[in-house]
Design a protein around this motif. Structure first.
Motif, PDB file in Angstrom:
ATOM      1  N   MET A 127       7.950  15.561  97.361  1.00  0.00           N
ATOM      2  CA  MET A 127       9.085  15.021  96.553  1.00  0.00           C
ATOM      3  C   MET A 127       9.834  16.722  95.943  1.00  0.00           C
ATOM      4  N   GLU A 128       9.104  17.387  95.985  1.00  0.00           N
ATOM      5  CA  GLU A 128       9.338  19.254  95.063  1.00  0.00           C
ATOM      6  C   GLU A 128      10.761  19.338  96.261  1.00  0.00           C
ATOM      7  N   VAL A 129      10.110  19.774  97.171  1.00  0.00           N
ATOM      8  CA  VAL A 129      10.740  19.912  98.541  1.00  0.00           C
ATOM      9  C   VAL A 129      12.528  19.532  98.595  1.00  0.00           C
ATOM     10  N   ALA A 130      12.467  17.863  98.482  1.00  0.00           N
ATOM     11  CA  ALA A 130      13.464  17.148  98.452  1.00  0.00           C
ATOM     12  C   ALA A 130      14.754  17.396  97.283  1.00  0.00           C
ATOM     13  N   THR A 131      13.568  17.292  96.112  1.00  0.00           N
ATOM     14  CA  THR A 131      14.453  17.613  94.837  1.00  0.00           C
ATOM     15  C   THR A 131      15.238  19.149  94.622  1.00  0.00           C
ATOM     16  N   LEU A 132      14.334  20.016  95.816  1.00  0.00           N
ATOM     17  CA  LEU A 132      15.130  21.580  96.191  1.00  0.00           C
ATOM     18  C   LEU A 132      15.881  21.286  96.193  1.00  0.00           C
ATOM     19  N   PHE A 133      16.211  20.587  97.772  1.00  0.00           N
ATOM     20  CA  PHE A 133      17.343  20.119  98.317  1.00  0.00           C
ATOM     21  C   PHE A 133      18.546  19.716  97.205  1.00  0.00           C
ATOM     22  N   LEU A 134      18.395  18.361  97.142  1.00  0.00           N
ATOM     23  CA  LEU A 134      19.543  17.876  96.125  1.00  0.00           C
ATOM     24  C   LEU A 134      19.864  18.758  95.131  1.00  0.00           C
ATOM     25  N   GLY A 135      19.130  19.217  94.823  1.00  0.00           N
ATOM     26  CA  GLY A 135      19.613  20.279  93.770  1.00  0.00           C
ATOM     27  C   GLY A 135      20.422  21.511  93.920  1.00  0.00           C
ATOM     28  N   LEU A 136      20.280  21.907  95.550  1.00  0.00           N
ATOM     29  CA  LEU A 136      21.100  23.007  96.265  1.00  0.00           C
ATOM     30  C   LEU A 136      22.199  22.796  96.274  1.00  0.00           C
ATOM     31  N   PHE A 137      22.424  21.023  97.075  1.00  0.00           N
ATOM     32  CA  PHE A 137      23.088  20.109  97.245  1.00  0.00           C
ATOM     33  C   PHE A 137      24.442  20.539  95.943  1.00  0.00           C
ATOM     34  N   VAL A 170      14.469  27.243  92.136  1.00  0.00           N
ATOM     35  CA  VAL A 170      12.216  26.609  92.213  1.00  0.00           C
ATOM     36  C   VAL A 170      11.770  27.423  90.964  1.00  0.00           C
ATOM     37  N   LEU A 171      12.095  28.944  90.727  1.00  0.00           N
ATOM     38  CA  LEU A 171      12.154  28.579  89.295  1.00  0.00           C
ATOM     39  C   LEU A 171      11.646  27.169  88.451  1.00  0.00           C
ATOM     40  N   GLY A 172      12.894  26.611  88.293  1.00  0.00           N
ATOM     41  CA  GLY A 172      12.971  25.366  87.556  1.00  0.00           C
ATOM     42  C   GLY A 172      12.287  24.489  88.191  1.00  0.00           C
ATOM     43  N   SER A 173      12.117  24.406  89.601  1.00  0.00           N
ATOM     44  CA  SER A 173      11.138  23.224  89.841  1.00  0.00           C
ATOM     45  C   SER A 173       9.266  23.770  89.472  1.00  0.00           C
ATOM     46  N   ASN A 174       9.338  25.036  89.685  1.00  0.00           N
ATOM     47  CA  ASN A 174       7.763  25.422  88.596  1.00  0.00           C
ATOM     48  C   ASN A 174       7.847  25.024  86.907  1.00  0.00           C
ATOM     49  N   LEU A 175       9.039  25.776  86.324  1.00  0.00           N
ATOM     50  CA  LEU A 175       9.063  25.355  84.746  1.00  0.00           C
ATOM     51  C   LEU A 175       8.206  23.559  84.231  1.00  0.00           C
ATOM     52  N   SER A 176       9.021  22.853  85.812  1.00  0.00           N
ATOM     53  CA  SER A 176       9.734  22.271  85.673  1.00  0.00           C
ATOM     54  C   SER A 176       7.817  20.849  85.902  1.00  0.00           C
ATOM     55  N   GLU A 177       7.214  21.497  86.718  1.00  0.00           N
ATOM     56  CA  GLU A 177       6.583  20.916  87.260  1.00  0.00           C
ATOM     57  C   GLU A 177       5.012  21.392  86.146  1.00  0.00           C
ATOM     58  N   ASP A 178       5.537  23.027  85.206  1.00  0.00           N
ATOM     59  CA  ASP A 178       4.083  22.853  84.463  1.00  0.00           C
ATOM     60  C   ASP A 178       4.141  22.026  83.409  1.00  0.00           C
TER      61      ASP A 178
END
Length: 424
Positions: A1-11, A75-83
């Motif tokens: 899920m995190e990899v997919a959201t990362l790609f959607l975020g970059l798009f 990547v940072l946003g994903s970390n913060l969101s996960e935390d």
């Protein structure tokens, strides 16, 4: 899920449309290899491949130096969101049955919000800019650190109840954010210097074009003046015979026809005197010469002196150049095509730029004009208008309108002289 959201975020942040072809490339060249690497348990190889392949693909998609910055922030946003999702779920959701549901919801909302705020903040860093060697080394360092952060976040889970581990994680993310702030500053300065160099080069190029155009017209005028005595001699016979009707026909069919184009070009170029923006003056003079070479009548109207226009000169010349080229090319399909260009000071704190050309109304539908990649010139050739729209997105108060009326395709751009928000 995190990899997919990362790609959607970059798009999303890089303004890249997730087409079927691009989605297929991502699946085949990133997701499937990642799945294999994950199953093999090669954690470090998995992480390195994820970062490098993602960078390569999105740099290819966007053609922008910002891909590394966007990836690092997401990547940072994903970390913060996960935390945030972990701690909120751990402390406030007592029913473990719903932990995954609430964790996923909080993560997606937090990540989407951070991506939205980041895009608003960083939208001014977008062009393709050559970077110094030191900057490229720093980007390499950021990439390596990103790999480490992704590895720790993916394969080393921190229990929300472990305060010390949490503080270490926060310190790591704070340092990562600080490095990205430095990178953003470096990119901004590099882009600023590159644009200043582009502007200087463009100004010199357009000034040279303008001088060449003037020299060409002046040569034609000198030729006309040199032949003036001979022209008078050819008229002598008509005058001696008092053949005024024959003189009239001779003058209109030979003399006037031969020199009319030179006089018209001289008049049109003289209209450019009221435009004090060197880059635009040279651009329009070049377009005028091109239109003349292919037999298209082009008229330029600038009734009052215009000292400046509140738009980045590179963006402005690109927009005017694209619209003028489109107008000239559209006229090549007509027997007697015409292009009219006007710069009008509205005296209402704005400059109105109009670029009109004759058109076959049956060949174009006004409702199709604003569609992406639309062009009357064939498939795949509507990038010019798309570029104009993209350039104008950076200017909040600039208005562009398009209409077709009485056989004319008319495009108008109104640029306020103040309160103009510019994104470099």
């Amino acid at each position: 899920m995190e990899v997919a959201t990362l790609f959607l975020g970059l798009f999303y942040t890089l303004n890249v449309k997730p087409t079927l072809n691009r989605t297929f490339i991502c699946i085949v060249f990133v997701f499937l290899p990642l799945l294999i690497l994950f199953q093999l348990g090669t954690k470090w190889i998995f992480t390195i491949f994820l970062i490098l392949s993602t960078l390569a693909i999105f740099n290819f998609f966007s053609k922008s130096i910002r891909s590394i910055l966007d990836l690092s922030f997401l990547v940072l946003g994903s970390n913060l969101s996960e935390d945030s999702a972990q701690r909120l779920t751990y402390f406030f959701i007592s029913n473990e049955q719903y932990h995954l549901y609430y964790y996923t919801s909080i993560y997606l909302v937090a990540f989407s919000l951070l991506a939205f705020l980041y895009k608003k903040l960083i939208s001014n860093i977008n062009p393709i800019t050559p970077l110094p060697f030191k900057v490229r080394l720093y980007i390499l360092f950021i990439s390596i650190f990103t790999i480490i952060v992704v590895y720790l976040n993916t394969f080393i889970r921190v229990d929300p109840s472990e305060t010390i581990a949490f503080r270490i994680n926060v310190a790591l993310e704070t340092g990562y954010l600080f490095m990205m702030a430095i990178l953003a500053r470096i990119l901004y300065q590099s882009i600023k210097k590159h644009r200043e160099f582009q502007q200087m080069t463009k100004e010199q190029e357009q000034q040279l074009n303008y001088m060449n155009s003037l020299e060409k017209v002046n040569k034609e005028m000198r030729k006309f003046q040199h032949d003036y005595a001979n022209i008078l001699l050819t008229m002598r016979g008509y005058l001696e015979n008092e053949d005024l009707e024959g003189l009239k026909n001779y003058f209109q069919s030979h003399i006037l026809k031969a020199e009319k184009e030179t006089l018209i070009k001289n008049e049109v170029l003289s209209n450019l005197d009221n435009l004090k923006i060197v880059e635009l003056k040279g651009l329009l003079a070049t377009k005028l010469m091109r239109a003349d070479q292919i037999g298209i009548k082009m008229n330029i109207e600038i009734p009052e002196v215009i000292e400046a226009i509140d738009m980045d000169i590179i963006d402005l010349t690109r927009i005017i150049g694209i619209l003028t080229d489109n107008a000239i090319e559209a006229c090549t399909k007509l027997e007697e095509g015409e292009v009219h260009i006007a710069f009008i000071n509205t005296h209402q704190n704005s400059i109105l730029i109009g670029i009109d050309n004759t058109v076959d109304e049956s060949s174009i539908n006004i409702t199709d004009i604003n569609k992406e990649n639309f062009s009357t010139k064939g498939d795949g050739r509507g990038i010019g208008l798309s570029n104009v729209r993209d350039l104008l997105k950076g200017y909040n108060n600039v208005k562009m309108s398009t209409q077709i009326e009485n056989g004319w395709f008319m495009q108008e751009i109104e640029i306020p002289n103040s309160q103009l928000t510019l994104h470099v």
